[in-house]
Design a protein around this motif. Structure first.
Motif, PDB file in Angstrom:
ATOM      1  N   UNK A  39       0.836  -1.206   0.000  1.00  0.00           N
ATOM      2  CA  UNK A  39       0.000   0.000   0.000  1.00  0.00           C
ATOM      3  C   UNK A  39       0.869   1.254   0.000  1.00  0.00           C
ATOM      4  N   UNK A  40       1.885   1.246   0.841  1.00  0.00           N
ATOM      5  CA  UNK A  40       2.770   2.408   0.937  1.00  0.00           C
ATOM      6  C   UNK A  40       3.475   2.663  -0.392  1.00  0.00           C
ATOM      7  N   UNK A  41       4.046   1.625  -0.968  1.00  0.00           N
ATOM      8  CA  UNK A  41       4.795   1.788  -2.217  1.00  0.00           C
ATOM      9  C   UNK A  41       3.881   2.236  -3.346  1.00  0.00           C
ATOM     10  N   UNK A  42       2.657   1.712  -3.381  1.00  0.00           N
ATOM     11  CA  UNK A  42       1.715   2.143  -4.426  1.00  0.00           C
ATOM     12  C   UNK A  42       1.295   3.597  -4.216  1.00  0.00           C
ATOM     13  N   UNK A  43       1.114   3.997  -2.972  1.00  0.00           N
ATOM     14  CA  UNK A  43       0.725   5.390  -2.711  1.00  0.00           C
ATOM     15  C   UNK A  43       1.823   6.358  -3.111  1.00  0.00           C
ATOM     16  N   UNK A  44       3.061   5.897  -3.085  1.00  0.00           N
ATOM     17  CA  UNK A  44       4.202   6.739  -3.484  1.00  0.00           C
ATOM     18  C   UNK A  44       4.466   6.669  -4.980  1.00  0.00           C
ATOM     19  N   UNK A  45       3.744   5.795  -5.681  1.00  0.00           N
ATOM     20  CA  UNK A  45       3.858   5.713  -7.135  1.00  0.00           C
ATOM     21  C   UNK A  45       5.052   4.942  -7.637  1.00  0.00           C
ATOM     22  N   UNK A  46       5.634   4.057  -6.799  1.00  0.00           N
ATOM     23  CA  UNK A  46       6.840   3.348  -7.237  1.00  0.00           C
ATOM     24  C   UNK A  46       6.611   1.849  -7.428  1.00  0.00           C
ATOM     25  N   UNK A  47       5.414   1.359  -7.103  1.00  0.00           N
ATOM     26  CA  UNK A  47       5.095  -0.061  -7.302  1.00  0.00           C
ATOM     27  C   UNK A  47       4.010  -0.168  -8.362  1.00  0.00           C
ATOM     28  N   UNK A  48       4.335  -0.818  -9.483  1.00  0.00           N
ATOM     29  CA  UNK A  48       3.424  -0.914 -10.610  1.00  0.00           C
ATOM     30  C   UNK A  48       2.390  -2.023 -10.378  1.00  0.00           C
ATOM     31  N   UNK A  49       1.296  -2.013 -11.148  1.00  0.00           N
ATOM     32  CA  UNK A  49       0.259  -3.046 -10.975  1.00  0.00           C
ATOM     33  C   UNK A  49       0.779  -4.469 -11.116  1.00  0.00           C
TER      34      UNK A  49
END
Length: 600
Positions: free
Chosen positions: A220-230
Motif C-alpha cells: 500500500x505504501x509503495x503504491x501510494x508513493x507511485x513506485x510499485x506498478x500493478x
C-alpha cells in the motif's frame, strides 16, 4: 534481498552496454576484431596527437587537448544515438591493437563537459597490463552539437550527420523518457524493511493524514508513493530508494577546521537503502548542528536556534542526492566543519537543464523527475520546487551569508552554508516587517540582507542578487517598499538608489552595540571612519558623476557637517576633487587617487 546498483541497473541499456564492452575487450585480447553489431554501440579510439614521424607512437599526456577535442566529438555523436554507447580509448580502431591511454580520468570528464556540455562516465580498465579508458555516454534529451556545430549519430559503426528534424522525430517517439520511471525486475520482496520504517516515520512527522493514506501494508505504501506498478515491479526510483544498496551513497565527514584534523570519517553504509542512508546522515547532522543561544536584545519567545537552519541543511543534502548524476558511482560528499559551523555538500555531475550558479535561485529542473517526485511524496523536499529559495531565505534572516553554489571540475556541484551565532539585530528587523507574510519572502529577505551590508542598492545590482530579470526586480523593490517597520517603510528611494529607512536601521542598532554589528559586517557603512568613508564614496562614484556632502550624510548617517569634513579629508588625500559649483551645487568628483579625470 539483493543489493541494488544504480551504476548497472539504473538504465537497462547501460547494463547491456557494460556486457558488450566486456565482450569487445575479451575479443581484443585474443586478437579478434569485434563484430559490426558490437561496434555499433562500442567504438574503439586511440588518443589523438600521439603519432610521431613514420607513425611511431609517442608518450601520452594526461592533459592532451587534441585527444579531448577528438573524444568530445565522439561523445556528442553517441549522446545523439538512441540508448547512447561507449568509447574504448587506447585501442587502434582498424587493427584492434591495445595502445594504452594516458589521459587523466577526472580532467577528461570535465574537459568534455566544457566542450560539449556533457559529463560522461569515464572508467579506467586494465587489459593485459595495458591501461585503457571506457567512456559511457547516455542518450541525450536534446540534440548535442559537436565542436563543428554538426548533429551526428551512430549508424553502421560510424558517426553520420542527422537532420535536426529527424532527431526530434525520434525523440518524440520516446517523449517523456525518464530512466528513474522505468520498471525494474525488483519487487516488494526486495524492499528493505528498514526503508519502509523510515518512510513511515518521515510521513508521520510531516503529515499524520498522509501517513494514514499510505496504508498499513508495504505494498500500500509503495503504491501510494507511485513506485510499485500493478504487475508488482518497482520503478528505478523505487528500487534505488527502498532496496539495499551496493555502495555508500552519502559520505559524511567531520573536520575541526578545513584542512585540519579529521574528527569522524564516512560511515560504511553498503547494504542500506538510499532512504536509510539519508535518515542516518540526517540524524547525524542534527546532532552536529548544535543549538546556540541568542545574545542580548532579542525579543523572541525562544532564546536559541541551531548553528545552521535545519531546513537549509536538509535541502543542501537532499538537493544533492535527488539531482546528482546517478550514472556516476561516487557518493555525495558531505563535510561538516566544526569551528566554522559550516557544511559543504559536493554532488557528482554538473548543473543540468540550463541551470547555473547564477540562476539556481530561480530556475527549476529535475534531472530525474520520478525520483524528485518520490522525495516530494515523502515530504523530504519542497513540493513547489522552492527548496533553494528557502535555503537562501533561512540563512539570511539569521544574519548569515547566502549559500554558496558553484560548479567545479569533474563536473561537480558544491554547496556551502556557513552559520554560527545568529545576528539577533537582523532577526529582530526581519521579525518586525509587516505584513507578516513578507517575512517569508526570499526576495524581501535578500534585499534587506543587501542593504544591511551595502549603503545602497540599485535595480541593476539586484537583478544579479535576486537572479531575476529587470521587471521582476522592479516588482520586488516595490514589494519591499510597501513593507513597513513600525510606522515607516522598510526601504526608501534616495535619488536613483534604494536605502534602508531610518526606522529600519534603528530596529537593528537598538538591539546591540554598533561595534558588534561592524564585526559581522552589518551596517558597517554607518558613521564610518575615513577608510569606510572612502569605500562609500567609491561605491557611489562607480555609477554617479558627482558626490555631495548631502549624499554622504544620507548614506552614512553622519551630520551634514561631519559628512562635509570627511569628504574634505578625502579631498586632501587626493581621493576626491572639488567639482565646479558652489552653495547648493557644491560637490566632489573622483580624484586622481581614484584614477579620475578632471573635475566636472
Amino acid at each position: 534481498m539483493s543489493s541494488f546498483s544504480p551504476g548497472s541497473d539504473l538504465v537497462e541499456a547501460r547494463e547491456q552496454l557494460r556486457v558488450l564492452v566486456d565482450a569487445v575487450l575479451a575479443k581484443l585480447q585474443t586478437g579478434v576484431l569485434p563484430t559490426l553489431a558490437e561496434r555499433e554501440k562500442v567504438d574503439c579510439k586511440e588518443e589523438a596527437g600521439r603519432r610521431g614521424r613514420g607513425g611511431s607512437l609517442l608518450v601520452g599526456e594526461p592533459h592532451n587537448q587534441e585527444a579531448a577535442r577528438q573524444l568530445a566529438n565522439e561523445v556528442s555523436c553517441l549522446a545523439n544515438t538512441p540508448d547512447g554507447g561507449a568509447l574504448l580509448v587506447g585501442v587502434e580502431d582498424r587493427t584492434g591493437e591495445l595502445l594504452g591511454a594516458a589521459l587523466d580520468v577526472e580532467w577528461l570528464r570535465h574537459r568534455v563537459y566544457e566542450l560539449v556540455g556533457l559529463a560522461p562516465t569515464v572508467e579506467e580498465r586494465r587489459v593485459g597490463g595495458v591501461r585503457l579508458l571506457v567512456i559511457y555516454v547516455a542518450e541525450a534529451r536534446e540534440p548535442v552539437e559537436d565542436l563543428n556545430g554538426r548533429i551526428r549519430w551512430r549508424t553502421g559503426g560510424h558517426c553520420t550527420p542527422v537532420d535536426r528534424a529527424e532527431w526530434w522525430l525520434h525523440r518524440q517517439l520516446s517523449a517523456g523518457h525518464d530512466s528513474m520511471a522505468q520498471v525494474t525486475q525488483r519487487t516488494e520482496a526486495d524492499v528493505s524493511p528498514g526503508a519502509i520504517a523510515v518512510a513511515r516515520r518521515y510521513l508521520t512527522a510531516a503529515d499524520a493524514e498522509a501517513a494514514v493514506e499510505a496504508g498499513s501494508t508495504t505494498g500500500d505504501l509503495l503504491r501510494s508513493l507511485g513506485v510499485l506498478k500493478p504487475d508488482g515491479r518497482l520503478t528505478m526510483a523505487g528500487a534505488l530508494t527502498f532496496c539495499p544498496a551496493d555502495r555508500t551513497h552519502i559520505a559524511l565527514s567531520v573536520w575541526d577546521v578545513e584542512g585540519g584534523e579529521l574528527l569522524s570519517g564516512p560511515r560504511q553504509m553498503t547494504g542500506l537503502s538510499l532512504l536509510e542512508q539519508v535518515a542516518l546522515v540526517d540524524e547525524r547532522l542534527d546532532t552536529l548542528n548544535k543549538a546556540v543561544r541568542f545574545g542580548a536584545g532579542s525579543h523572541f519567545a525562544h532564546n536559541y536556534v541551531r548553528q545552521l537552519p535545519p531546513g537549509a541543511v536538509r535541502e543542501a543534502v537532499l538537493n544533492a542526492v535527488v539531482h546528482r548524476d546517478w550514472m556516476q558511482s561516487e557518493p555525495v560528499a558531505v563535510t561538516w566543519i566544526e569551528e566554522d559551523s559550516a557544511i559543504e555538500v559536493v554532488s557528482p555531475g554538473g548543473f543540468a537543464g540550463g541551470i547555473t550558479s547564477d540562476t539556481a535561485l530561480t530556475h527549476r529542473y529535475a534531472r530525474y523527475p520520478a525520483l524528485a517526485d518520490l522525495f516530494r511524496a515523502l515530504y523530504l523536499v519542497e513540493k513547489q520546487g522552492l527548496g533553494v529559495d528557502r535555503m537562501y531565505r533561512d540563512m539570511v534572516v539569521l544574519g548569515h551569508r547566502p549559500p554558496l553554489l558553484r560548479e567545479e571540475p569533474g563536473p561537480r556541484v558544491r554547496v556551502r552554508l556557513a552559520g554560527g551565532q545568529p545576528v539577533v539585530p537582523v532577526m529582530n528587523l526581519m521579525a518586525s516587517i509587516r505584513p507578516q507574510i513578507r517575512q517569508r519572502d526570499v526576495k524581501v529577505a535578500l534585499i534587506v540582507h543587501t542593504l544591511l551590508h551595502e549603503p545602497f542598492t540599485t535595480g541593476a545590482d539586484l537583478t544579479r542578487i535576486l537572479q531575476r530579470g529587470e521587471p521582476e526586480t522592479v516588482e520586488a523593490l516595490e514589494t519591499a517598499a510597501d513593507c513597513v517597520v513600525g510606522e515607516a517603510s522598510l526601504i526608501d528611494r534616495y535619488k536613483d538608489v534604494w536605502v534602508l529607512t531610518h526606522e529600519a536601521v534603528s530596529v537593528v542598532e537598538k538591539s546591540v552595540g554598533s561595534e558588534l554589528l561592524r564585526r559581522r559586517g552589518v551596517l558597517s557603512y554607518l558613521r564610518p571612519d575615513l577608510a569606510g568613508a572612502e569605500a562609500v564614496a567609491r561605491r557611489w562614484l562607480a555609477s554617479h558623476d558627482r558626490y555631495s556632502s548631502g549624499d554622504h550624510s544620507a548614506l552614512t548617517g553622519l551630520t551634514y557637517a561631519g559628512a562635509r569634513g570627511q569628504l574634505e579629508r578625502l579631498e586632501r588625500a587626493g581621493l576626491l576633487a572639488r567639482g565646479e559649483g558652489a552653495g547648493r551645487s557644491a560637490h566632489f568628483v573622483a580624484g586622481p587617487a581614484l584614477g579620475a579625470s578632471a573635475p566636472r
